[in-house]
Design a protein around this motif. Structure first.
Motif, mmCIF file in Angstrom:
data_model
loop_
_atom_site.group_PDB
_atom_site.id
_atom_site.type_symbol
_atom_site.label_atom_id
_atom_site.label_comp_id
_atom_site.label_asym_id
_atom_site.label_seq_id
_atom_site.Cartn_x
_atom_site.Cartn_y
_atom_site.Cartn_z
ATOM 1 N N MET A 104 0.835 -1.205 0.000
ATOM 2 C CA MET A 104 0.000 0.000 0.000
ATOM 3 C C MET A 104 0.868 1.253 0.000
ATOM 4 O O MET A 104 0.441 2.309 -0.454
ATOM 5 C CB MET A 104 -0.963 0.003 1.196
ATOM 6 C CG MET A 104 -2.015 -1.100 1.137
ATOM 7 S SD MET A 104 -3.090 -1.008 -0.331
ATOM 8 C CE MET A 104 -2.227 -2.117 -1.457
ATOM 9 N N PRO A 143 -4.706 -7.768 11.401
ATOM 10 C CA PRO A 143 -5.275 -6.891 10.369
ATOM 11 C C PRO A 143 -4.306 -6.481 9.265
ATOM 12 O O PRO A 143 -4.690 -6.377 8.104
ATOM 13 C CB PRO A 143 -5.715 -5.663 11.166
ATOM 14 C CG PRO A 143 -5.939 -6.156 12.549
ATOM 15 C CD PRO A 143 -4.958 -7.266 12.757
ATOM 16 N N GLN A 144 -3.041 -6.248 9.605
ATOM 17 C CA GLN A 144 -2.103 -5.630 8.653
ATOM 18 C C GLN A 144 -1.009 -6.568 8.139
ATOM 19 O O GLN A 144 -0.053 -6.116 7.510
ATOM 20 C CB GLN A 144 -1.444 -4.405 9.302
ATOM 21 C CG GLN A 144 -2.423 -3.347 9.754
ATOM 22 C CD GLN A 144 -1.754 -2.275 10.578
ATOM 23 O OE1 GLN A 144 -0.733 -2.528 11.234
ATOM 24 N NE2 GLN A 144 -2.310 -1.077 10.558
ATOM 25 N N GLN A 147 -3.298 -9.534 4.423
ATOM 26 C CA GLN A 147 -4.160 -9.184 3.296
ATOM 27 C C GLN A 147 -3.676 -9.757 1.960
ATOM 28 O O GLN A 147 -2.484 -9.829 1.698
ATOM 29 C CB GLN A 147 -4.287 -7.666 3.188
ATOM 30 C CG GLN A 147 -4.983 -7.042 4.391
ATOM 31 C CD GLN A 147 -4.915 -5.528 4.387
ATOM 32 O OE1 GLN A 147 -5.788 -4.870 3.836
ATOM 33 N NE2 GLN A 147 -3.876 -4.967 4.986
ATOM 34 N N ILE A 314 -12.310 -7.408 9.178
ATOM 35 C CA ILE A 314 -10.861 -7.232 9.306
ATOM 36 C C ILE A 314 -10.310 -8.513 9.918
ATOM 37 O O ILE A 314 -10.953 -9.137 10.760
ATOM 38 C CB ILE A 314 -10.566 -5.988 10.181
ATOM 39 C CG1 ILE A 314 -10.863 -4.697 9.400
ATOM 40 C CG2 ILE A 314 -9.118 -5.978 10.644
ATOM 41 C CD1 ILE A 314 -12.309 -4.290 9.302
ATOM 42 N N ILE B 123 -0.712 9.754 12.684
ATOM 43 C CA ILE B 123 -1.930 9.602 13.494
ATOM 44 C C ILE B 123 -1.808 10.470 14.754
ATOM 45 O O ILE B 123 -2.746 11.165 15.147
ATOM 46 C CB ILE B 123 -2.137 8.121 13.895
ATOM 47 C CG1 ILE B 123 -2.298 7.217 12.666
ATOM 48 C CG2 ILE B 123 -3.307 7.992 14.872
ATOM 49 C CD1 ILE B 123 -3.638 7.255 11.988
ATOM 50 N N VAL B 317 -16.878 -3.954 12.476
ATOM 51 C CA VAL B 317 -16.339 -3.673 11.143
ATOM 52 C C VAL B 317 -16.689 -2.230 10.787
ATOM 53 O O VAL B 317 -15.846 -1.461 10.332
ATOM 54 C CB VAL B 317 -16.924 -4.633 10.080
ATOM 55 C CG1 VAL B 317 -16.370 -4.293 8.703
ATOM 56 C CG2 VAL B 317 -16.619 -6.078 10.458
ATOM 57 N N TYR B 318 -17.929 -1.888 11.057
ATOM 58 C CA TYR B 318 -18.381 -0.500 10.907
ATOM 59 C C TYR B 318 -18.918 0.009 12.232
ATOM 60 O O TYR B 318 -19.444 -0.770 13.022
ATOM 61 C CB TYR B 318 -19.456 -0.390 9.816
ATOM 62 C CG TYR B 318 -18.924 -0.635 8.423
ATOM 63 C CD1 TYR B 318 -18.296 0.383 7.708
ATOM 64 C CD2 TYR B 318 -19.022 -1.888 7.838
ATOM 65 C CE1 TYR B 318 -17.785 0.155 6.433
ATOM 66 C CE2 TYR B 318 -18.514 -2.125 6.559
ATOM 67 C CZ TYR B 318 -17.890 -1.098 5.877
ATOM 68 O OH TYR B 318 -17.387 -1.331 4.617
ATOM 69 N N VAL C 111 -6.077 2.084 3.830
ATOM 70 C CA VAL C 111 -6.349 0.642 3.854
ATOM 71 C C VAL C 111 -5.903 0.011 5.175
ATOM 72 O O VAL C 111 -6.632 -0.794 5.763
ATOM 73 C CB VAL C 111 -5.654 -0.058 2.661
ATOM 74 C CG1 VAL C 111 -5.739 -1.576 2.782
ATOM 75 C CG2 VAL C 111 -6.264 0.423 1.348
ATOM 76 N N MET C 113 -4.966 1.630 8.119
ATOM 77 C CA MET C 113 -5.384 2.290 9.369
ATOM 78 C C MET C 113 -6.865 2.672 9.362
ATOM 79 O O MET C 113 -7.641 2.149 10.158
ATOM 80 C CB MET C 113 -4.518 3.530 9.625
ATOM 81 C CG MET C 113 -3.037 3.229 9.880
ATOM 82 S SD MET C 113 -2.703 2.121 11.296
ATOM 83 C CE MET C 113 -3.083 3.216 12.658
ATOM 84 N N ALA C 115 -9.488 2.002 7.552
ATOM 85 C CA ALA C 115 -10.474 0.934 7.357
ATOM 86 C C ALA C 115 -10.505 -0.032 8.535
ATOM 87 O O ALA C 115 -11.534 -0.652 8.809
ATOM 88 C CB ALA C 115 -10.163 0.166 6.068
ATOM 89 N N LYS C 116 -9.382 -0.157 9.246
ATOM 90 C CA LYS C 116 -9.247 -1.223 10.239
ATOM 91 C C LYS C 116 -9.307 -0.754 11.689
ATOM 92 O O LYS C 116 -9.520 -1.554 12.605
ATOM 93 C CB LYS C 116 -7.937 -1.971 9.990
ATOM 94 C CG LYS C 116 -7.928 -2.689 8.641
ATOM 95 C CD LYS C 116 -6.577 -3.235 8.246
ATOM 96 C CE LYS C 116 -6.653 -4.103 6.996
ATOM 97 N NZ LYS C 116 -7.376 -3.520 5.865
ATOM 98 N N GLY C 158 -14.584 -1.924 5.915
ATOM 99 C CA GLY C 158 -14.240 -0.860 6.850
ATOM 100 C C GLY C 158 -14.333 0.514 6.208
ATOM 101 O O GLY C 158 -14.480 1.517 6.890
ATOM 102 N N LEU C 159 -14.236 0.541 4.879
ATOM 103 C CA LEU C 159 -14.415 1.790 4.146
ATOM 104 C C LEU C 159 -15.817 1.817 3.545
ATOM 105 O O LEU C 159 -16.375 0.774 3.220
ATOM 106 C CB LEU C 159 -13.397 1.919 3.010
ATOM 107 C CG LEU C 159 -11.915 1.961 3.360
ATOM 108 C CD1 LEU C 159 -11.068 2.042 2.096
ATOM 109 C CD2 LEU C 159 -11.606 3.132 4.290
#
Ligand SMILES: Cc1ncc(C[n+]2csc(CCOP(=O)(O)OP(=O)(O)O)c2C)c(N)n1
Ligand SMILES: Cc1ncc(C[n+]2csc(CCOP(=O)(O)OP(=O)(O)O)c2C)c(N)n1
Ligand SMILES: [Mg+2]
Ligand SMILES: [Mg+2]
Lengths: 366, 319, 366, 319
Positions: A104, A143-144, A147, A314, B123, B317-318, C111, C113, C115-116, C158-159
């Motif tokens: 990414m 999660p990371q 994928q 995720i 962040i 997830v959301y 992708v 951060m 989204a997750k 997540g998006l």
């Protein structure tokens, strides 16, 4: 040996060579091509340390020296651009990433430069680049580090994408990828590394654009991407117990993608389960299902299709729910069974036979 | 020996010791396969997290890297929830979803960590924007490794933090390695990190001996100025050393990329015995005993906690 | 007015409000929400200069001041992370990009951060972020200023992804996006900016998950993404000349994606042309076609489908070939005609009526 | 006035004048809508490209940004092919596919430019890796704007170039603006670019008056050292000024973000009349006439060239 270990060589009609692990087949291909072509070199984080990128670059430093295989700073964006520039200048770089998730950070160079350079510069230069990346899976990769994002690259004209499912193909596809004059995204899978197949000693190319019928069958067509092909073969065994004979197809190259072989199969079976090694939405499975709908729809043929892949969530680290994140032989077999026997009651395969093909022998962490 | 008030001394020692013992226990348990998640241990590096976090107020924020147990503990994150997270239990600090590389305890102002190097640095700028708007003078400490300073996002972040005068403390845990590659093979001028940061107009400090009190004093001195807006961001580079392998519980001095000779001076300079020696023997006994109790409790808690229910796969997830 | 200008409000059954341009509707939504919610702020390259991002942020600086709308350094990666962090901290950022192509520099943060984060941190924090980006099209935008890459974001759980096709929806979707507690990729199109529709003065939300039948029809179903919806409406006019009545559907939100509305339509028409505003491989059209194949296949219904989108090449700058890169009303109409009248001879619509809906009144460069 | 050999003087003036006149003609033609492509003009900035490229050998490489006509011309790119490219013709330098923002003329060692800020900087590193391997001492000049120095990739590239001792000349055309935003609103310390670059161990030079000969001398002095491997990369920051709008043919001093007062000193310092005055009047007449001929020829060539055939849409997608 009669039954193929993993859908690789035997099914391909190729029984020559020795039994080799996927990781060693990868390395052998790169080694042989580096020996043949001095323009080929390998770069990427940690390719030259004692772990040799999980063994996949073992020995290359000793053999070819630090000018042809070197680690880099943590700088995916610039290192990708550097690899592209080197390719434009006539070298043939292999840029390696230990996790596909990290690509990414390379998207701008891959999508806006690598994929477009040959065209937007009027054909004056080429980008013979191979980008290796590994889809992570073991324990709590999370999660990371888990994928499978290859469909993003399938979406981009100018890139090629390949995801070999066995040691035999790993060698042939790697040789084809390095010799290709275009940027090739070479997608590997952590769990395939220890898997074995018969692999010819000599160099051979497994060129783009031909899917393989790994095992024939007439009741349902199973298509699996990367190590999901292995899970499809396990699913086929489970289905055999209940009298459903599955035809298993390995697309091998995802871009360019040969769907004719799949169309031919589904014309016969009228049933398709396609299993992605990533999320299904706008995934490889969507593309395959869409093409079949276009072709078979035009012929007035109705068929049943179901896409499987990562759960639309995720990837969690906790084992109890991580296990549910992935398709497995049982779930694949059940989906196929539902299509083949719509009126039959729900069927649950023998749990012992249904465990993830290669998960069980794996011990973590990476 | 510097004169430090006894309370601080006890607090600092407790924190150092707690991190060390917690991770030693993680390393002990790991081979049992109860912790099915990659762990990046901070054993040997504790003084950076402790020195920085001890100088912060409870309501200041801090966030570590995937090598984040130390920051989480030093900032006061819930220890039971941490161990439970490593076990992948539903009672974990991220409910078994993130694991060791994605720790968070918002209740204790520990912001989330990430497995992708460098991602948490910008962040932290976003949090800092919010803190600045809030106007209460709170600050945020963002930890990163020496390898992270090579990522472009680090430079973009320095420029923006300085441009907007954001209350961020960048803390670089320079342990001289990214996985197995020494900084000298990754950076053209390995000892220029502070010098480079200064070109953004950011005050930069370097501590080369991992002295927990030196680290603490630098932060303690700067933070009030940051709260008053006299300072924007500051940068702190702390030399330190990773005693264990990059990921996992073991040593790797036999791997060939580094030697025990390189390790030795850091062992000799280990801040835990050093600070222990500064304590009244009785205080030390009390603290050591307390630490053992807390760590043991966290293991018991993790062991008996349930795994997440299947439904948890699809929750959150959301929002 | 009886016939809808652009498939927007009238068809939506909403005739209230005033005629507003797409660009002004976008701005009005952001303006009204900034006035209502002090947590909302706008950041992005050049949002506060005299051109106000092609007018879409005009006046906001004067009204809300430099703390709530500000330009940034050229640093997409860090600025995306900053926006995400601000969202985690409780603010509601709108991060703006003048070209969607530049999002390739933001992929890691989006992708890995954005989204997750909500999931991987166990629900402890949220990421109420809106990322605005404009698909470029005008004159010679070329390879890197013309891409519609939304399917990459549809692929990521997540998006959320939305691509309004008219001024009315632009306002409603923007308000819904800002109020959404998740990261929303808000996809705009340069050629839609001057298009007008009736837009209510008051605030309203056009929530995720409902496609709209813009104009009913029984012979063939046309689905268009973003400004391709406009081209589909032009195609419908062309088809009417030859007695083919098309039903035109606007998905509006691409993730979550409502395909039930499309399934219902195709159950009736048995014919589908889906027009992407990007490449078709693993595109939104693939996802739509795949879902229809799953649902209708299970019902034993056979249907015809054709996907249109950018040509599988790189967008050239030369006008003669750039024109061929894009779907246009004529090509859409012809595809639909082929499905509706398989035995009829090839049909070429009146060229004057077939020009790209909004291309003709456009003058460059940006 | 510095004493420069007459040949160099004539060559430099010819190049400066050619770029200026070419772009003035582009601006004149533009409103006719024959050039259906965004154009970013270098009018006023010519001395940077000319000063650098005149010090390079024919077989050295150079690449500009999307504001790239000047570098293309200064490095000796084919002018007919350039104008034809702007017209979108099949005879263009990228056959009508790339347009003004994606120029390339490999035959004359002009590498490709890009519309995404900063993307060509690491690409140049890749070329440099190949040049270093080749061992002939060739170098590459990579141009970038002041805005590009804010992108993380610039820093990643500096570190790698220095680490590998690559023969790259980074040339920053600092015109103080990114579109309409002044550097002071984008960079915490706007005048620290060279200082920052030096922290990577890269020699950095700054020219504040756009003097074409000063620029030329710096490059001419460094390149031999680079060829011999004594120098790795070098960095050159040249202050300059964009006279026209960011994109398009017009002026935009009425837009409010900058004033003609800011422009005036740059007009007074315009290198073209300055160098013209250093020439013999007859030489100047000859060069001016030649330039007009070349530019007129390029327009005629572009006008009469055919557009790409429809089939070109799909050619060169894959090699
Ligand atoms: C963007 C990215 N690239 C590569 C990796 C693989 N990786 C994991 S840890 C690591 C080393 C980081 O070194 P440093 O920043 O010094 O932190 P340390 O591990 O020494 O604490 C690398 C390269 C990653 N996680 N993310
Ligand atoms: C990565 C990226 N972000 C944003 C843009 C939009 N953009 C085009 S030119 C430009 C300004 C660049 O300024 P500078 O680097 O100083 O070059 P100049 O135009 O002044 O020559 C911007 C922001 C872009 N093309 N690429
Ligand atoms: Mg380190
Ligand atoms: Mg500039």
């Amino acid at each position: 040996m009669s039954t193929p270990k993993n859908g690789g060589p035997d099914a391909a009609g190729n029984t020559g060579g020795r039994v080799l692990r996927y990781v060693d087949a990868l390395k052998e291909a790169v080694d042989q091509e580096m020996a043949r072509d001095p323009r080929v070199f390998v770069m990427g984080l940690d390719v030259d340390d004692h772990k040799a990128l999980q063994g996949s670059t073992r020995g290359l430093l000793q053999k070819y020296g630090p000018e042809r295989i070197f680690t880099t700073p943590l700088a995916e964006d610039a290192m990708t651009g550097t690899a592209i520039g080197a390719a434009m200048a006539g070298l043939r770089p292999i840029h390696v990433h230990i996790r596909m998730d990290f690509l990414m950070l390379s998207m701008n160079q891959l999508v806006n430069m690598a994929a477009k350079a040959h065209y937007m510069y009027g054909g004056a230069i080429k980008v013979p680049l191979v980008v290796r990346s590994i889809i992570g899976k073991s324990w709590g990769q999370g999660p990371q580090h888990s994928q499978g994002l290859y469909s993003m690259f399938m979406h981009i004209p100018g890139l090629k994408v390949v995801a070999p499912s066995n040691a035999h193909d790993a060698k042939g596809c790697m040789l084809a990828a390095i010799r290709d004059d275009n940027p090739v995204m070479f997608v590997e899978h952590r769990l395939l590394y220890p898997t074995e197949a018969y692999v010819p000693e000599e160099m051979f190319e497994l060129a783009p654009g031909k899917s393989r019928v790994v095992v024939p069958g007439g009741d349902v067509t199973l298509v699996g991407v990367s190590n999901m092909l292995v899970e499809c073969l396990r699913a086929r065994e489970l289905l055999a117990d209940v009298g459903v004979v599955a035809e298993v197809i390995d697309p091998i190259w995802l871009s360019p993608l040969d769907t004719d072989t799949i169309v031919k199969s589904v014309r016969k079976t009228r049933r398709l389960v396609v299993v992605d090694n990533g999320w299904t939405m706008c995934g490889a499975g969507s593309e395959i299902a869409a093409r079949l709908a276009e072709v078979l729809g035009a012929e007035g043929i109705s068929f049943q299709v179901e896409r499987l892949g990562f759960a639309p969530t995720i990837c969690p680290t906790s084992p109890t729910i991580e296990e549910l994140f992935y398709p497995n032989p049982a779930r694949i077999a059940q989906a196929a069974y539902r299509l083949a026997k719509p009126k039959a009651p729900e069927w649950t395969p023998d749990p012992d036979r249904a465990v993830l093909a290669y998960q069980k022998q794996f011990r973590g962490p990476f | 020996m510097p004169d430090i008030d006894p309370q601080t001394l006890r607090r600092v020692y407790h924190s150092l010791r707690l991190i060390r013992r917690f991770e030693e226990e993680v390393a002990r348990i790991y081979p049992e396969d109860k912790i099915k998640s990659p762990v990046h241990l901070s054993i040997g590096q504790e003084s950076v997290a402790v020195g920085v976090c001890d100088a912060l107020a409870k309501d200041d924020l801090a966030g570590g890297t995937y090598r984040g147990h130390a920051v989480y503990i030093a900032k006061g994150g819930n220890l039971n929830a941490l161990m439970a997270e490593l076990y992948g239990k539903d009672t974990g600090c991220t409910r078994g979803k993130g694991g060791s590389m994605h720790l968070m305890d918002i209740a204790h102002n520990v912001i989330g960590s990430s497995a992708v190097v460098g991602t948490t640095v910008p962040i932290a700028l976003g949090y800092a924007l919010a803190l600045k708007r809030e106007g209460k003078g709170r600050v945020i400490a963002s930890f990163l490794g020496d390898g992270a300073t090579e990522e472009g996002v680090f430079h973009e972040s320095l420029n923006f933090a300085a441009l907007k005068h954001l209350p961020v403390i960048f803390v670089c845990e320079n342990n001289f390695y990214a996985i197995h590659t020494p900084i000298s093979r990754r950076q053209a001028v390995p000892d220029a990190i502070c010098e480079r940061v200064k070109t953004y107009g950011i005050p930069a400090y370097r501590v080369t001996d991992a002295d927990v009190f030196k680290i603490r004093d630098i932060v303690a001195d700067a933070v009030p100025k940051m709260r008053r807006g006299e300072y924007g961001p500051i940068f702190l580079e702390c030399h330190t050393y990773r005693w264990r392998e990059h990921v996992g519980p073991a040593n790797d001095y036999d791997a060939g990329y580094r030697s025990t000779d390189e390790l030795q001076p850091w062992v000799d300079n280990d801040q835990i015995p050093r600070v222990a020696a500064m304590l009244e023997p009785d205080d030390r006994k009390v603290i050591d005993a307390d630490v053992e109790k807390i760590v043991a409790a966290s293991i018991a808690f993790a062991e008996k906690s349930p795994f997440p229910a299947a439904a948890e796969l699809m929750t959150n997830v959301y929002a």
